[in-house]
Design a protein around this motif. Sequence first.
Motif, PDB file in Angstrom:
ATOM      1  N   ILE A  56      -6.184  -7.622  -9.246  1.00 50.05           N
ATOM      2  CA  ILE A  56      -4.782  -7.186  -9.727  1.00 50.05           C
ATOM      3  C   ILE A  56      -3.923  -6.111 -10.299  1.00 50.05           C
ATOM      4  N   GLU A  57      -3.394  -5.994 -10.609  1.00 48.16           N
ATOM      5  CA  GLU A  57      -2.517  -5.155 -11.864  1.00 48.16           C
ATOM      6  C   GLU A  57      -0.750  -5.647 -11.925  1.00 48.16           C
ATOM      7  N   ASN A  58      -1.173  -5.999 -12.843  1.00 50.95           N
ATOM      8  CA  ASN A  58       0.766  -6.177 -13.268  1.00 50.95           C
ATOM      9  C   ASN A  58       0.597  -5.375 -14.880  1.00 50.95           C
TER      10      ASN A  58
ATOM     11  N   GLU B 234      -3.096 -14.072  11.068  1.00 51.83           N
ATOM     12  CA  GLU B 234      -2.962 -13.519  12.313  1.00 51.83           C
ATOM     13  C   GLU B 234      -4.419 -12.286  12.130  1.00 51.83           C
ATOM     14  N   LEU B 235      -3.819 -11.310  11.335  1.00 46.29           N
ATOM     15  CA  LEU B 235      -5.235 -10.593  11.204  1.00 46.29           C
ATOM     16  C   LEU B 235      -6.435 -10.439  12.110  1.00 46.29           C
ATOM     17  N   LEU B 236      -6.614 -12.713  11.027  1.00 46.63           N
ATOM     18  CA  LEU B 236      -8.369 -12.950  11.070  1.00 46.63           C
ATOM     19  C   LEU B 236      -8.361 -13.459  12.713  1.00 46.63           C
ATOM     20  N   ALA B 237      -7.482 -14.226  13.345  1.00 48.89           N
ATOM     21  CA  ALA B 237      -7.769 -14.637  14.974  1.00 48.89           C
ATOM     22  C   ALA B 237      -7.264 -12.765  15.747  1.00 48.89           C
ATOM     23  N   GLY B 238      -6.702 -12.035  15.453  1.00 46.83           N
ATOM     24  CA  GLY B 238      -7.113 -11.037  16.177  1.00 46.83           C
ATOM     25  C   GLY B 238      -8.353  -9.922  15.842  1.00 46.83           C
ATOM     26  N   GLY B 239      -9.251 -10.841  15.016  1.00 50.85           N
ATOM     27  CA  GLY B 239     -10.236  -9.701  14.777  1.00 50.85           C
ATOM     28  C   GLY B 239     -10.447  -8.080  14.152  1.00 50.85           C
ATOM     29  N   THR B 240      -9.553  -8.650  13.017  1.00 52.58           N
ATOM     30  CA  THR B 240      -9.283  -7.801  11.851  1.00 52.58           C
ATOM     31  C   THR B 240     -10.705  -9.242  10.730  1.00 52.58           C
ATOM     32  N   GLY B 241     -12.163  -8.446  10.318  1.00 58.44           N
ATOM     33  CA  GLY B 241     -12.611  -9.205   9.491  1.00 58.44           C
ATOM     34  C   GLY B 241     -12.200  -9.519   8.300  1.00 58.44           C
ATOM     35  N   GLN B 242     -12.709 -10.508   7.742  1.00 63.20           N
ATOM     36  CA  GLN B 242     -11.848 -10.142   6.454  1.00 63.20           C
ATOM     37  C   GLN B 242     -12.773  -9.081   5.045  1.00 63.20           C
ATOM     38  N   ALA B 243     -12.287  -8.715   4.377  1.00 64.21           N
ATOM     39  CA  ALA B 243     -12.099  -7.676   3.357  1.00 64.21           C
ATOM     40  C   ALA B 243     -13.389  -7.619   2.149  1.00 64.21           C
ATOM     41  N   GLU B 244     -14.234  -7.118   2.233  1.00 63.48           N
ATOM     42  CA  GLU B 244     -14.972  -6.567   0.868  1.00 63.48           C
ATOM     43  C   GLU B 244     -13.653  -6.270  -0.561  1.00 63.48           C
ATOM     44  N   VAL B 245     -12.592  -6.362  -0.458  1.00 62.71           N
ATOM     45  CA  VAL B 245     -12.016  -5.955  -1.457  1.00 62.71           C
ATOM     46  C   VAL B 245     -10.939  -6.046  -0.889  1.00 62.71           C
ATOM     47  N   ILE B 246     -10.162  -6.413  -1.790  1.00 64.23           N
ATOM     48  CA  ILE B 246      -8.450  -6.958  -1.871  1.00 64.23           C
ATOM     49  C   ILE B 246      -7.923  -6.140  -2.908  1.00 64.23           C
ATOM     50  N   ILE B 247      -6.796  -5.294  -2.899  1.00 62.37           N
ATOM     51  CA  ILE B 247      -6.387  -4.806  -3.955  1.00 62.37           C
ATOM     52  C   ILE B 247      -4.861  -4.768  -4.169  1.00 62.37           C
ATOM     53  N   ALA B 248      -4.509  -5.254  -5.300  1.00 60.71           N
ATOM     54  CA  ALA B 248      -2.553  -6.049  -5.300  1.00 60.71           C
ATOM     55  C   ALA B 248      -2.093  -5.382  -6.238  1.00 60.71           C
ATOM     56  N   ASN B 249      -2.107  -4.374  -6.716  1.00 58.26           N
ATOM     57  CA  ASN B 249      -1.601  -3.313  -7.948  1.00 58.26           C
ATOM     58  C   ASN B 249       0.220  -3.328  -7.981  1.00 58.26           C
ATOM     59  N   ASN B 250       1.020  -4.111  -8.280  1.00 57.29           N
ATOM     60  CA  ASN B 250       2.172  -4.210  -8.782  1.00 57.29           C
ATOM     61  C   ASN B 250       3.288  -4.867  -7.744  1.00 57.29           C
ATOM     62  N   VAL B 251       2.606  -5.732  -7.673  1.00 51.50           N
ATOM     63  CA  VAL B 251       3.229  -6.930  -6.317  1.00 51.50           C
ATOM     64  C   VAL B 251       3.348  -7.667  -6.439  1.00 51.50           C
ATOM     65  N   CYS B 252       2.853  -9.020  -7.181  1.00 56.04           N
ATOM     66  CA  CYS B 252       2.884 -10.031  -7.390  1.00 56.04           C
ATOM     67  C   CYS B 252       3.820 -10.577  -8.633  1.00 56.04           C
TER      68      CYS B 252
ATOM     69  N   SER C 217       0.841  -1.098  -0.032  1.00 57.21           N
ATOM     70  CA  SER C 217      -0.385  -0.119  -0.122  1.00 57.21           C
ATOM     71  C   SER C 217       0.517   1.400  -0.166  1.00 57.21           C
ATOM     72  N   ASN C 218       2.081   0.886  -0.031  1.00 54.57           N
ATOM     73  CA  ASN C 218       2.925   2.063   0.218  1.00 54.57           C
ATOM     74  C   ASN C 218       2.665   3.683   0.958  1.00 54.57           C
ATOM     75  N   ASP C 219       2.144   4.357   0.796  1.00 57.36           N
ATOM     76  CA  ASP C 219       2.252   5.968   1.598  1.00 57.36           C
ATOM     77  C   ASP C 219       0.552   5.613   1.569  1.00 57.36           C
ATOM     78  N   GLY C 220       0.056   4.957   1.108  1.00 51.89           N
ATOM     79  CA  GLY C 220      -1.030   5.482   1.531  1.00 51.89           C
ATOM     80  C   GLY C 220      -2.083   6.044  -0.320  1.00 51.89           C
ATOM     81  N   TYR C 221      -0.765   5.782  -1.328  1.00 51.64           N
ATOM     82  CA  TYR C 221      -1.343   6.877  -2.673  1.00 51.64           C
ATOM     83  C   TYR C 221      -2.696   6.646  -3.312  1.00 51.64           C
TER      84      TYR C 221
END
Length: 408
Positions: A197-199, A154-172, A106-110
Motif C-alpha cells: 500500500i502506498e500513500n 463475488e470474485l472468489l465465488a466466481g472462480g478468481t483465485g486468491q492473489a499472491e500480491v495485492i497492490i493499492a497505491n494512492n487509494v486508501c 489500477s487506472n489505465d494499467g500503468y
Amino acid sequence: MRCRVCGVVGVRPFLDLGKMPLSDGLVRPENLQGPELTFALEVAFCPNCAMVQILQDVAQEVLFPEDYPYFSSFSDQLLAHSRRHALNLVETRSLSGDSLVVELASNDGYLLQNFVELGVPVLGIDPAPAQVKAANDKGVRSICRFFGLELAEELLAGGTGQAEVIIANNVCAHVPDLNGFVAGMKALLAPGGLITIENPYVRDLIDHCEFDTIYHEHLFYHSCTGIARLMERHGLHLNHVEYFAELHGGTLRYHVSHQAGRTPELEAYLADEAATGVDSFRYYEGFAQRVEQLRVDLRALLSSLRAQGRTVAAYGAAAKGSTMLNYVGIDGDLVSFVVDRNTHKQGLHMPGTHQPILGVDALVEQRPDFTLILAWNFKEEIMGQQRGYTEAGGQWIVPVPHPEVIAS
Ligand SMILES: [Zn+2]
C-alpha cells in the motif's frame, strides 16, 4: 464527532481550511458566471486509532461525476517508480504464469502492464469506465467496480483465485468505507501473499506544511501507527515499511500480510512516531498556525512581485493547486494563468479562482517573470523539462514548506 474508521466518538479537529470548491472541479468557460458549489473542509485526529481524517463528506457522485473529463496524468518519475516496484515483486515473490497480481485503483494499467509484459496474470479493479477500457485495450485485464468485501467475495465465488500480491497505491486515502476495503483485501489475499500500500506520509504533510494535499477527495492521511492499528482490527499485520522521499512529497509503502512480525525498519518508524507524537494530538496542534503563516508569506511575496510590475503564472492544474490558490486567495490579479501538460485540462479554468489553464508552451510564449510551481512534488521534473523558460530568464517559486524563489 465519530471516527470514520474505528467508530469511537471524540475525533479532534486541528485545521479548518474554510469553504472550498471541489479541487478537481475545473470550470468550463461557459460556466464561469454561474454558481460554484463550495464545501467546508476541516481536518481532525482520532486519539483512539490515530487516523487523521477530514470531517466533511461530499457525495461520491458530486466528487466524481460521470463525465469526469480527464485521465490521471502519470509523470515519468511515477512510471519509473511503478516499474521498479513491479520488477522487484516478480523477483522477490517468484511470480510466474501461475500467480495472480491484483491492483486496486489500477487506472489505465500503468503499473500492471509491467507484470503482463513478464507473463504474470493480473486483474485490475477501478471504478472509472474510461480508464478501465484503456487498460483492457492494451491487454491489462481490468474490471470497472468499486472494491470492497462484497466484490472480493463475488470474485472468489466466481472462480478468481486468491492473489499472491495485492497492490493499492494512492487509494486508501479516497475510500469512504476503509474497513470494507481492508476486509476485502484480507479475503482476497492468498495465505502466504503480500499486500503493498502506498500513500503520502502524514508526517511529511505536517512537517513540510503540505496542507495543499488536503482536499475533499482525500478522506484520510496515513501513518505507520494508523495503518498498523487498522490492519490489526481486520486480522492482518503490518510487517515492513519503505520510504520514498521524492514521491508525492514523501510516500510510505506499507507491506501487509496474514503473518505477524515486524522488521527493524518498521519498529524504528513506529518508535519514531511515538517519540515525535505522530500518534497523539499534540503533534497536530500547532499546524493551523503554520499553515496561516504560509498563506501570509505567499500572498506577501506574490503581491510584492506584482507591485513591481512582474508577471506571475503557475504550473500544475491538479487538485493540490486548487487548494493552494483558493486557501491563500490567489486570484487572477496575482497569478494570471496556470499551465498543465494534460490536454484534457487545457481550455478549462481553475476551481474558485478561475485562472485559465493553458498548455505548457505558454511559459515560453508569454514569458511570465515568475512561475509558481503548484505541482511542487514534481518540481525537479518540471524545471528539467522547462529549461527553455529558465534560460529565457524565467524564475520559479516553490510554495512549500515555505514560499521561496528558486535560484537557477
Ligand atoms: Zn478512530
